[in-house]
Design an enzyme around this catalytic site. Structure first.
Site, short mmCIF file in Angstrom:
data_model
loop_
_atom_site.label_atom_id
_atom_site.label_comp_id
_atom_site.label_asym_id
_atom_site.label_seq_id
_atom_site.Cartn_x
_atom_site.Cartn_y
_atom_site.Cartn_z
N HIS A 1 0.83 -1.19 0.00
CA HIS A 1 0.00 0.00 0.00
C HIS A 1 0.87 1.25 0.00
CE1 HIS A 1 0.54 -0.98 4.35
NE2 HIS A 1 0.96 0.28 4.32
C1 T46 Z 1 2.84 0.88 6.88
C2 T46 Z 1 3.64 -0.34 7.16
C3 T46 Z 1 5.11 -0.05 7.31
C4 T46 Z 1 -4.44 -0.42 13.30
O1 T46 Z 1 -5.56 -0.67 13.77
N1 T46 Z 1 -3.68 0.61 13.81
C5 T46 Z 1 -2.45 0.89 13.31
O2 T46 Z 1 -1.79 1.85 13.80
C6 T46 Z 1 -1.94 0.13 12.22
C7 T46 Z 1 -0.56 0.43 11.62
C8 T46 Z 1 -2.70 -0.91 11.72
N2 T46 Z 1 -3.93 -1.17 12.26
C9 T46 Z 1 -4.71 -2.30 11.73
C10 T46 Z 1 -5.12 -2.19 10.28
C11 T46 Z 1 -5.16 -3.63 9.81
O3 T46 Z 1 -6.43 -4.18 10.12
O4 T46 Z 1 -3.87 -3.47 11.80
C12 T46 Z 1 -4.12 -4.33 10.70
C13 T46 Z 1 -2.83 -4.63 9.96
O5 T46 Z 1 -2.39 -3.45 9.25
P1 T46 Z 1 -1.71 -3.53 7.82
O6 T46 Z 1 -2.20 -4.71 7.08
O7 T46 Z 1 -1.86 -2.19 7.18
O8 T46 Z 1 -0.17 -3.77 8.24
P2 T46 Z 1 1.09 -3.69 7.30
O9 T46 Z 1 2.20 -4.33 8.03
O10 T46 Z 1 0.80 -4.18 5.93
O11 T46 Z 1 1.40 -2.11 7.17
C14 T46 Z 1 1.79 -1.37 8.30
C15 T46 Z 1 1.04 -0.03 8.37
O12 T46 Z 1 -0.36 -0.28 8.32
C16 T46 Z 1 1.40 0.87 7.22
O13 T46 Z 1 0.93 2.17 7.48
O14 T46 Z 1 3.32 1.80 6.25
O15 T46 Z 1 3.19 -1.11 8.26
#
Ligand code: T46
Length: 146
Positions: free
Chosen positions: A57
């Site tokens: 993303h």
């Molecule tokens: C990024 C990379 C480096 C939350 O509820 N609060 C939070 O602060 C974050 C970061 C995530 N979430 C929830 C949203 C999703 O349901 O946690 C779940 C996993 O998030 P995501 O799939 O977006 O995780 P990554 O590792 O793909 O990405 C994360 C960050 O979301 C993103 O901003 O830049 O780490």
């Protein structure tokens, strides 16, 4: 480096005055001087299974700095025009990622702990998770010289 990204080298204090011998690492990080924004959120990612890839993303506005506190991880950062793969494997090495940069995190070592400092609270509306939509938006953003 890919547009809107850069590496940040933090101070790594290994010698503590008035104490003998190696004392380990102390890495101080100060908001708005070491980090180019006010920190409003931190989160960390750990225990990622072998072969798992995270990210896929971009963000509209969010700015972040990624630091691998233990182990190692590789981050692919890209725009429609540039691509780089950055290995984070040192306590004092930060990767700044600004707006409109696509990121994928892979090759997590089994013991990797990835710390992320973020400029804003979590807001799902700031994410661009659809790659073709990202490319359309990012082409205009970067061609426009923003
Ligand atoms: C990024 C990379 C480096 C939350 O509820 N609060 C939070 O602060 C974050 C970061 C995530 N979430 C929830 C949203 C999703 O349901 O946690 C779940 C996993 O998030 P995501 O799939 O977006 O995780 P990554 O590792 O793909 O990405 C994360 C960050 O979301 C993103 O901003 O830049 O780490």
């Amino acid at each position: 480096m890919v547009s809107n990204t850069r590496l940040i080298e933090f101070k790594d204090i290994k010698n503590t005055e008035s104490r003998d011998g190696y004392m380990g690492h102390l890495v101080p990080i100060e908001a708005e001087s070491d980090i180019p924004f006010a920190i409003n959120r931190i989160y960390y990612i750990a225990d990622v299974p072998e072969g798992q890839v995270r990210g896929f993303h971009s963000h509209n506005d969010l700015e972040q700095v990624l630091i691998c506190l233990h182990g190692s991880v590789t981050v692919k950062i890209s725009t429609p025009f540039e691509e780089e793969h950055i290995v984070l494997d040192r306590l004092n090495k930060g990767l700044y990622i600004g707006p409109m940069v696509w990121r994928e995190m892979y090759d997590f070592s089994q013991d990797a702990v990835l710390l992320v400092l973020a400029s804003k609270h979590y807001d799902e509306a700031d994410y661009i998770r659809d790659y073709p939509a990202y490319c359309r938006q990012a082409e205009g953003y970067f061609k426009g010289g923003e």
